[in-house]
Design a protein around this motif. Structure first.
Motif, PDB file in Angstrom:
ATOM      1  N   GLY A  27       0.780  -1.220   0.000  1.00  0.00           N
ATOM      2  CA  GLY A  27       0.000   0.000   0.000  1.00  0.00           C
ATOM      3  C   GLY A  27       0.815   1.275   0.000  1.00  0.00           C
ATOM      4  O   GLY A  27       1.925   1.330  -0.547  1.00  0.00           O
ATOM      5  N   PRO A  28       0.304   2.342   0.639  1.00  0.00           N
ATOM      6  CA  PRO A  28       0.989   3.636   0.634  1.00  0.00           C
ATOM      7  C   PRO A  28       2.412   3.586   1.173  1.00  0.00           C
ATOM      8  O   PRO A  28       3.272   4.331   0.722  1.00  0.00           O
ATOM      9  N   LEU A  29       2.680   2.701   2.140  1.00  0.00           N
ATOM     10  CA  LEU A  29       4.032   2.599   2.673  1.00  0.00           C
ATOM     11  C   LEU A  29       5.003   2.124   1.600  1.00  0.00           C
ATOM     12  O   LEU A  29       6.142   2.592   1.512  1.00  0.00           O
ATOM     13  N   GLY A  30       4.550   1.191   0.744  1.00  0.00           N
ATOM     14  CA  GLY A  30       5.403   0.736  -0.349  1.00  0.00           C
ATOM     15  C   GLY A  30       5.715   1.852  -1.311  1.00  0.00           C
ATOM     16  O   GLY A  30       6.839   1.962  -1.827  1.00  0.00           O
ATOM     17  N   MET A  31       4.735   2.695  -1.571  1.00  0.00           N
ATOM     18  CA  MET A  31       4.962   3.844  -2.451  1.00  0.00           C
ATOM     19  C   MET A  31       5.948   4.816  -1.821  1.00  0.00           C
ATOM     20  O   MET A  31       6.860   5.321  -2.487  1.00  0.00           O
ATOM     21  N   ALA A  32       5.825   5.078  -0.523  1.00  0.00           N
ATOM     22  CA  ALA A  32       6.735   6.002   0.149  1.00  0.00           C
ATOM     23  C   ALA A  32       8.161   5.471   0.181  1.00  0.00           C
ATOM     24  O   ALA A  32       9.129   6.235   0.075  1.00  0.00           O
ATOM     25  N   ARG A  33       8.309   4.167   0.319  1.00  0.00           N
ATOM     26  CA  ARG A  33       9.648   3.587   0.420  1.00  0.00           C
ATOM     27  C   ARG A  33      10.440   3.673  -0.885  1.00  0.00           C
ATOM     28  O   ARG A  33      11.659   3.497  -0.884  1.00  0.00           O
ATOM     29  N   ILE A  34       9.767   3.934  -2.004  1.00  0.00           N
ATOM     30  CA  ILE A  34      10.502   4.077  -3.260  1.00  0.00           C
ATOM     31  C   ILE A  34      11.532   5.195  -3.137  1.00  0.00           C
ATOM     32  O   ILE A  34      12.692   5.046  -3.544  1.00  0.00           O
ATOM     33  N   ALA A  35      11.131   6.321  -2.569  1.00  0.00           N
ATOM     34  CA  ALA A  35      12.062   7.441  -2.413  1.00  0.00           C
ATOM     35  C   ALA A  35      13.177   7.095  -1.440  1.00  0.00           C
ATOM     36  O   ALA A  35      14.335   7.504  -1.636  1.00  0.00           O
ATOM     37  N   TRP A  36      12.886   6.336  -0.393  1.00  0.00           N
ATOM     38  CA  TRP A  36      13.923   5.976   0.577  1.00  0.00           C
ATOM     39  C   TRP A  36      14.940   5.016  -0.033  1.00  0.00           C
ATOM     40  O   TRP A  36      16.143   5.144   0.209  1.00  0.00           O
ATOM     41  N   LEU A  37      14.449   4.068  -0.822  1.00  0.00           N
ATOM     42  CA  LEU A  37      15.379   3.159  -1.507  1.00  0.00           C
ATOM     43  C   LEU A  37      16.234   3.933  -2.509  1.00  0.00           C
ATOM     44  O   LEU A  37      17.428   3.663  -2.666  1.00  0.00           O
ATOM     45  N   SER A  38      15.654   4.917  -3.177  1.00  0.00           N
ATOM     46  CA  SER A  38      16.423   5.750  -4.095  1.00  0.00           C
ATOM     47  C   SER A  38      17.542   6.480  -3.358  1.00  0.00           C
ATOM     48  O   SER A  38      18.670   6.573  -3.850  1.00  0.00           O
ATOM     49  N   ASP A  39      17.263   6.984  -2.160  1.00  0.00           N
ATOM     50  CA  ASP A  39      18.295   7.640  -1.367  1.00  0.00           C
ATOM     51  C   ASP A  39      19.421   6.667  -1.023  1.00  0.00           C
ATOM     52  O   ASP A  39      20.602   7.014  -1.082  1.00  0.00           O
ATOM     53  N   TRP A  40      19.060   5.451  -0.633  1.00  0.00           N
ATOM     54  CA  TRP A  40      20.072   4.429  -0.295  1.00  0.00           C
ATOM     55  C   TRP A  40      20.942   4.113  -1.510  1.00  0.00           C
ATOM     56  O   TRP A  40      22.120   3.782  -1.379  1.00  0.00           O
ATOM     57  N   LEU A  41      20.362   4.241  -2.700  1.00  0.00           N
ATOM     58  CA  LEU A  41      21.099   4.017  -3.942  1.00  0.00           C
ATOM     59  C   LEU A  41      21.650   5.325  -4.508  1.00  0.00           C
ATOM     60  O   LEU A  41      21.888   5.432  -5.718  1.00  0.00           O
ATOM     61  N   ASP A  42      21.847   6.308  -3.653  1.00  0.00           N
ATOM     62  CA  ASP A  42      22.503   7.559  -4.035  1.00  0.00           C
ATOM     63  C   ASP A  42      21.802   8.261  -5.190  1.00  0.00           C
ATOM     64  O   ASP A  42      22.438   8.708  -6.151  1.00  0.00           O
ATOM     65  N   GLY A  43      20.488   8.328  -5.087  1.00  0.00           N
ATOM     66  CA  GLY A  43      19.723   9.074  -6.066  1.00  0.00           C
ATOM     67  C   GLY A  43      19.378   8.313  -7.328  1.00  0.00           C
ATOM     68  O   GLY A  43      18.927   8.923  -8.304  1.00  0.00           O
ATOM     69  N   ALA A  44      19.554   7.003  -7.332  1.00  0.00           N
ATOM     70  CA  ALA A  44      19.165   6.212  -8.509  1.00  0.00           C
ATOM     71  C   ALA A  44      17.686   6.437  -8.808  1.00  0.00           C
ATOM     72  O   ALA A  44      16.864   6.595  -7.903  1.00  0.00           O
ATOM     73  N   GLU A  45      17.359   6.441 -10.088  1.00  0.00           N
ATOM     74  CA  GLU A  45      15.992   6.738 -10.516  1.00  0.00           C
ATOM     75  C   GLU A  45      15.168   5.458 -10.582  1.00  0.00           C
ATOM     76  O   GLU A  45      15.342   4.647 -11.482  1.00  0.00           O
ATOM     77  N   LEU A  46      14.277   5.274  -9.615  1.00  0.00           N
ATOM     78  CA  LEU A  46      13.383   4.129  -9.587  1.00  0.00           C
ATOM     79  C   LEU A  46      12.078   4.546 -10.265  1.00  0.00           C
ATOM     80  O   LEU A  46      11.210   5.166  -9.651  1.00  0.00           O
ATOM     81  N   ARG A  47      11.953   4.212 -11.527  1.00  0.00           N
ATOM     82  CA  ARG A  47      10.793   4.659 -12.314  1.00  0.00           C
ATOM     83  C   ARG A  47       9.609   3.707 -12.205  1.00  0.00           C
ATOM     84  O   ARG A  47       8.520   4.031 -12.675  1.00  0.00           O
ATOM     85  N   VAL A  48       9.807   2.528 -11.619  1.00  0.00           N
ATOM     86  CA  VAL A  48       8.765   1.501 -11.630  1.00  0.00           C
ATOM     87  C   VAL A  48       8.212   1.306 -10.227  1.00  0.00           C
ATOM     88  O   VAL A  48       8.962   1.030  -9.289  1.00  0.00           O
ATOM     89  N   GLY A  49       6.904   1.462 -10.079  1.00  0.00           N
ATOM     90  CA  GLY A  49       6.212   1.121  -8.849  1.00  0.00           C
ATOM     91  C   GLY A  49       5.461  -0.187  -9.039  1.00  0.00           C
ATOM     92  O   GLY A  49       4.827  -0.399 -10.084  1.00  0.00           O
ATOM     93  N   HIS A  50       5.510  -1.072  -8.053  1.00  0.00           N
ATOM     94  CA  HIS A  50       4.969  -2.425  -8.216  1.00  0.00           C
ATOM     95  C   HIS A  50       4.174  -2.810  -6.973  1.00  0.00           C
ATOM     96  O   HIS A  50       4.665  -2.699  -5.843  1.00  0.00           O
ATOM     97  N   THR A  51       2.944  -3.266  -7.185  1.00  0.00           N
ATOM     98  CA  THR A  51       2.145  -3.795  -6.082  1.00  0.00           C
ATOM     99  C   THR A  51       1.235  -4.894  -6.600  1.00  0.00           C
ATOM    100  O   THR A  51       1.238  -5.232  -7.788  1.00  0.00           O
ATOM    101  N   TYR A  52       0.453  -5.474  -5.683  1.00  0.00           N
ATOM    102  CA  TYR A  52      -0.413  -6.622  -5.973  1.00  0.00           C
ATOM    103  C   TYR A  52      -1.821  -6.334  -5.482  1.00  0.00           C
ATOM    104  O   TYR A  52      -2.013  -5.736  -4.421  1.00  0.00           O
TER     105      TYR A  52
END
Length: 448
Positions: free
Chosen positions: A116-141
């Motif tokens: 849910g919304p937490l998964g969407m929010a974590r995309i930005a946090w994972l991007s920070d951990w990857l030094d600004g890598a661009e995560l263009r794909v959001g995935h859920t079920y």
């Protein structure tokens, strides 16, 4: 179910209740949805993965294959009663060794981080951990417990719709079960009966409603991973009990969803890597109703090297060749560590494979035992993933229709009559005369 409207007794009670409900909704997620790489024929039983832990905070630079330093967990904000703490957003770290070359172009990528919304929010946090890598794909079920959830229950997809619309080049990937009670271990006989009913059109209305809801949310270009891992034994929507009716049912669903005005869906047909319960080629429903040929490619079974995962029957190489033969792009909606534990060789091999074969997208499954960011038990593979993807951006622009530019015609040279000698009078005189002046010098010839 819509929330009840409580009669107001006091302003303080209403405010406290609303605050608690909001926090609970934020950290909660739909149950009974997909589990990644649950089972393959011949695998020994394993304990199912636990709920994803709080994401790790960023560590310092790491180099392959040295494991990263001990993770530092960010402070958590206060949790709702009985809920999971929501992690604070980590600050960016310095670029990791061996990071991506910004001059190259790479396939779109992301990770499954929560429903849910937490998964969407974590995309930005994972991007920070990857030094600004661009995560263009959001995935859920979508949850597969009941039809009302497969139709896209209210308040579940809205946050993902907001995220998708923030940037034009983002991609939203949604796994959609084909049948309810999708993880309840139904017998093959029960599955056969359900597939026959689906092939006859009994369940069309549920998928029409889902398509309408996605269009209403302005998600008409959603990538729909329909009936994933159909060649396995985990899900009720498996193909093995009745491949012919499974294919007919798939075709009905796609035809139904494509009939909804405004849709631009892409349907991703995604089996497990390897033969599993049935060769996945026997479940292919045909080119007319498939837009992408995907594959879920976890590091399994135990003891199988990455090279063998490429070359095995119905493996990665067979997948790429099959898609090419059918003129379809490939994808990897689910991939990650599994039966072979913290395996940096698998991680190196899979990332190199995707860089070479350029899937339309890939999304790592990031919870234990598969993940590298939220799962602390895979430090070696985590170091590989982070070092190779840190700072990576997709430098391939979206296709833009090109308008042909008119080509100015080449100036034509005047055709001079035969036996004529042009006089050189200068460009200014020739401009007013409209060309060169030609003088016949053979007028006095006795042959005339």
């Amino acid at each position: 179910m819509a929330p009840r409207r409580w009669r107001r007794h006091s302003g303080r009670l209403v405010c406290v209740t609303a605050g608690v409900l909001a926090l609970v909704l934020l950290v909660s997620a739909p149950g009974n949805a997909a589990g990644a790489g649950r089972a393959r024929v011949g695998d020994s039983p394993v304990t199912g993965p636990s709920a994803p832990p709080t994401p790790r905070g960023p560590t310092g630079p790491v180099a392959t294959p040295s494991p990263p330093r001990a993770p530092t967990r960010p402070p958590a904000v206060p949790a709702a009663p009985g809920g999971t703490p929501v992690p604070a957003r980590p600050t960016p770290s310095t670029p990791a060794a061996g990071g991506a070359d910004p001059a190259e172009s790479y396939p779109a990528f992301g990770a499954y981080l929560d429903y849910g919304p937490l998964g969407m929010a974590r995309i930005a946090w994972l991007s920070d951990w990857l030094d600004g890598a661009e995560l263009r794909v959001g995935h859920t079920y979508l949850p597969g417990d009941r039809w009302s959830n497969i139709e896209g229950r209210p308040n579940f997809l809205e946050a993902w719709a907001d995220w998708r619309r923030e940037e034009a080049d983002r991609m939203f990937v949604l796994n959609v079960p084909m049948l309810e009670r999708n993880e309840e271990g139904l017998s093959d006989a029960e599955v056969r009966g359900l597939l026959r009913r689906g092939a006859a059109g009994e369940f069309d209305r549920h998928f029409r409603r889902l398509a309408e809801r996605l269009v209403e949310l302005r998600l008409p270009d959603t990538v729909i991973v329909l009936g994933w891992e159909m060649n396995g034994i985990t899900y009720t929507h498996r193909c093995g009990p009745d491949p012919e009716n499974w294919k007919r049912y798939w075709n009905r669903i796609v035809t139904t969803m494509r009939s909804v005005p405004g849709q631009k869906f892409m349907f991703d047909w995604t089996p497990n890597r390897g033969r599993d319960a049935i060769p996945w080629t026997e479940c292919y429903p045909g080119d007319d109703t498939v837009d992408i040929i995907g594959m879920d490619a976890y590091d399994q079974p135990r003891g199988l090297s990455f090279h063998e995962q490429v070359t095995e029957p119905y493996g990665l190489r067979a997948h790429v060749r099959f898609a090419k033969a059918h003129g379809k792009p490939i994808s990897y909606a689910e991939w990650g560590l599994f039966r072979n534990g913290d395996n940096p060789e698998y991680m190196k091999g899979m990332l190199a494979w995707m860089d070479k074969h350029k899937p339309l997208y890939n999304t790592l499954t990031d919870y234990c035992p598969h993940g590298v960011w939220q799962c602390t038990t895979n430090p070696k593979a985590s170091a590989v993933y982070r070092s190779l993807l840190s700072g990576r951006t997709d430098t391939t622009p979206n296709p833009v229709p090109t308008v042909p530019q008119p080509v100015p015609p080449k100036p034509t040279q005047p055709v001079l009559p035969p036996d004529c000698t042009p006089l050189e009078l200068g460009t200014w005189v020739e401009h007013w005369l409209g060309g060169k002046l030609c003088l016949r010098l053979d007028w006095w010839s006795p042959r005339r």
